[in-house]
Scaffold this motif. Structure first.
Motif, PDB file in Angstrom:
ATOM      1  N   ASN A  96      64.083  60.232  45.826  1.00 31.31           N
ATOM      2  CA  ASN A  96      63.755  59.676  44.513  1.00 31.31           C
ATOM      3  C   ASN A  96      64.493  58.358  44.306  1.00 31.31           C
ATOM      4  OD1 ASN A  96      66.352  60.703  44.159  1.00 31.31           O
ATOM      5  ND2 ASN A  96      66.000  61.156  42.007  1.00 31.31           N
ATOM      6  N   ILE A  97      64.196  57.683  43.205  1.00 27.19           N
ATOM      7  CA  ILE A  97      64.854  56.421  42.865  1.00 27.19           C
ATOM      8  C   ILE A  97      65.565  56.645  41.533  1.00 27.19           C
ATOM      9  CG2 ILE A  97      64.559  53.931  42.523  1.00 27.19           C
ATOM     10  CD1 ILE A  97      61.909  54.128  44.054  1.00 27.19           C
ATOM     11  N   PRO A  98      66.855  57.000  41.579  1.00 33.13           N
ATOM     12  CA  PRO A  98      67.578  57.362  40.355  1.00 33.13           C
ATOM     13  C   PRO A  98      67.521  56.283  39.273  1.00 33.13           C
ATOM     14  CG  PRO A  98      68.906  57.869  42.297  1.00 33.13           C
ATOM     15  CD  PRO A  98      67.717  57.101  42.770  1.00 33.13           C
ATOM     16  N   ASP A  99      67.485  55.005  39.681  1.00 37.39           N
ATOM     17  CA  ASP A  99      67.443  53.903  38.714  1.00 37.39           C
ATOM     18  C   ASP A  99      66.190  53.979  37.844  1.00 37.39           C
ATOM     19  OD1 ASP A  99      69.553  51.716  40.206  1.00 37.39           O
ATOM     20  OD2 ASP A  99      68.553  53.185  41.466  1.00 37.39           O
ATOM     21  N   LEU A 100      65.053  54.342  38.452  1.00 34.59           N
ATOM     22  CA  LEU A 100      63.808  54.474  37.685  1.00 34.59           C
ATOM     23  C   LEU A 100      63.877  55.698  36.785  1.00 34.59           C
ATOM     24  CD1 LEU A 100      61.014  53.559  40.280  1.00 34.59           C
ATOM     25  CD2 LEU A 100      62.335  52.064  38.783  1.00 34.59           C
ATOM     26  N   ASP A 101      64.475  56.794  37.304  1.00 34.86           N
ATOM     27  CA  ASP A 101      64.602  58.017  36.503  1.00 34.86           C
ATOM     28  C   ASP A 101      65.478  57.770  35.281  1.00 34.86           C
ATOM     29  OD1 ASP A 101      63.055  59.303  38.373  1.00 34.86           O
ATOM     30  OD2 ASP A 101      64.746  60.230  39.422  1.00 34.86           O
ATOM     31  N   ARG A 102      66.599  57.083  35.472  1.00 29.25           N
ATOM     32  CA  ARG A 102      67.521  56.831  34.363  1.00 29.25           C
ATOM     33  C   ARG A 102      66.891  55.949  33.291  1.00 29.25           C
ATOM     34  NH1 ARG A 102      71.685  56.860  38.635  1.00 29.25           N
ATOM     35  NH2 ARG A 102      71.338  54.658  39.037  1.00 29.25           N
ATOM     36  N   ASN A 103      66.022  55.031  33.731  1.00 24.94           N
ATOM     37  CA  ASN A 103      65.375  54.122  32.784  1.00 24.94           C
ATOM     38  C   ASN A 103      63.994  54.611  32.341  1.00 24.94           C
ATOM     39  OD1 ASN A 103      67.138  51.553  32.516  1.00 24.94           O
ATOM     40  ND2 ASN A 103      67.158  51.967  34.710  1.00 24.94           N
ATOM     41  N   LEU A 104      63.645  55.836  32.773  1.00 26.44           N
ATOM     42  CA  LEU A 104      62.359  56.452  32.411  1.00 26.44           C
ATOM     43  C   LEU A 104      61.174  55.552  32.754  1.00 26.44           C
ATOM     44  CD1 LEU A 104      63.400  57.891  28.911  1.00 26.44           C
ATOM     45  CD2 LEU A 104      63.468  59.053  31.122  1.00 26.44           C
ATOM     46  N   LEU A 105      61.227  54.951  33.945  1.00 26.67           N
ATOM     47  CA  LEU A 105      60.156  54.053  34.382  1.00 26.67           C
ATOM     48  C   LEU A 105      59.264  54.752  35.406  1.00 26.67           C
ATOM     49  CD1 LEU A 105      62.291  50.813  34.837  1.00 26.67           C
ATOM     50  CD2 LEU A 105      60.609  51.238  33.035  1.00 26.67           C
ATOM     51  N   PRO A 106      57.965  54.467  35.391  1.00 28.80           N
ATOM     52  CA  PRO A 106      57.048  55.110  36.349  1.00 28.80           C
ATOM     53  C   PRO A 106      57.191  54.536  37.751  1.00 28.80           C
ATOM     54  CG  PRO A 106      55.867  53.483  35.045  1.00 28.80           C
ATOM     55  CD  PRO A 106      57.268  53.540  34.485  1.00 28.80           C
ATOM     56  N   LEU A 107      56.775  55.320  38.737  1.00 28.07           N
ATOM     57  CA  LEU A 107      56.742  54.841  40.126  1.00 28.07           C
ATOM     58  C   LEU A 107      55.453  54.057  40.345  1.00 28.07           C
ATOM     59  CD1 LEU A 107      57.978  58.079  41.872  1.00 28.07           C
ATOM     60  CD2 LEU A 107      59.046  55.864  42.163  1.00 28.07           C
TER      61      LEU A 107
END
Length: 203
Positions: free
Chosen positions: A141-152
């Motif tokens: 996964n990409i934790p930075d996207l998860d933390r910022n609630l951004l889509p893949l």
């Protein structure tokens, strides 16, 4: 931690700065007790290391978990040394970012470029590396996207292969670039010391 905006969580954390060995080292202490440590190259401002640590249910400090950077060398003890020696040809997966991209390297993958297939699984919020010869499979996964609630975004994902190393690149979205730029500006205001830790809190 997802309920509160990640940018606000970063701003409200207690930060400590240390300039050492050509690196800007930042320690973050969050209100929930978690710790994050980062190291930036002083010349290029590139992130070299990011690691996390949480306390155990009994309050003891847990081990550091590497998110970005080289994995910890495990050369302590004969048993571990033998394991490392035996598995030296196994693929090694690690993350090394650039200023504009998240980047992962998988070392010890000797197969040609046309063997690799990369995909994005939006529902599982992860990226997957597959090989048509079924020799390697990795889900991450990409934790930075998860933390910022951004889509893949599958169009942001690409790869190259050279010298037995697969290099996977995911172009950082503008929201992440903006946050990283603002954070770095704040971090540079911290009074880093060469002699010890100084508490520095930004608002």
């Amino acid at each position: 931690m997802a309920v509160q905006c990640w940018a606000d969580i970063l701003k409200s954390s207690k930060k400590t700065a240390l300039i050492h060995d050509g690196k800007r080292k930042i320690h973050y202490l969050f209100t929930d007790g978690k710790e994050m440590a980062e190291e930036y190259d002083l010349n290029t401002d590139e992130l070299i290391v990011r690691k996390w640590r949480s306390k155990s249910p009994l309050g003891a400090e847990g081990p550091w978990q590497i998110e970005v950077g080289e994995p910890f060398p495990t050369t302590v003890g004969t048993l571990e040394s033998e394991v490392i020696k035996e598995n030296c040809s196994n693929p090694v997966f690690l993350r090394k970012d650039t200023k504009t991209s998240f980047q992962w390297r998988v070392r010890n993958l000797p197969y040609p470029s046309d063997v690799y297939n990369l995909s994005v699984e939006p529902t599982e919020r992860c990226c997957i590396i597959r090989t048509s010869n079924k020799k390697y499979f990795k889900k991450f996964n990409i934790p930075d996207l998860d933390r910022n609630l951004l889509p893949l975004d599958s169009s942001a994902l690409s790869f190259t292969h050279a010298n037995n190393t697969l290099i996977v690149t995911y172009k950082k979205p503008k929201e992440v670039l903006t946050l990283e730029h603002e954070l770095l500006r704040e971090l540079k205001k911290l009074k880093g010391t060469n002699e010890g830790d100084v508490d520095c809190k930004t608002q």
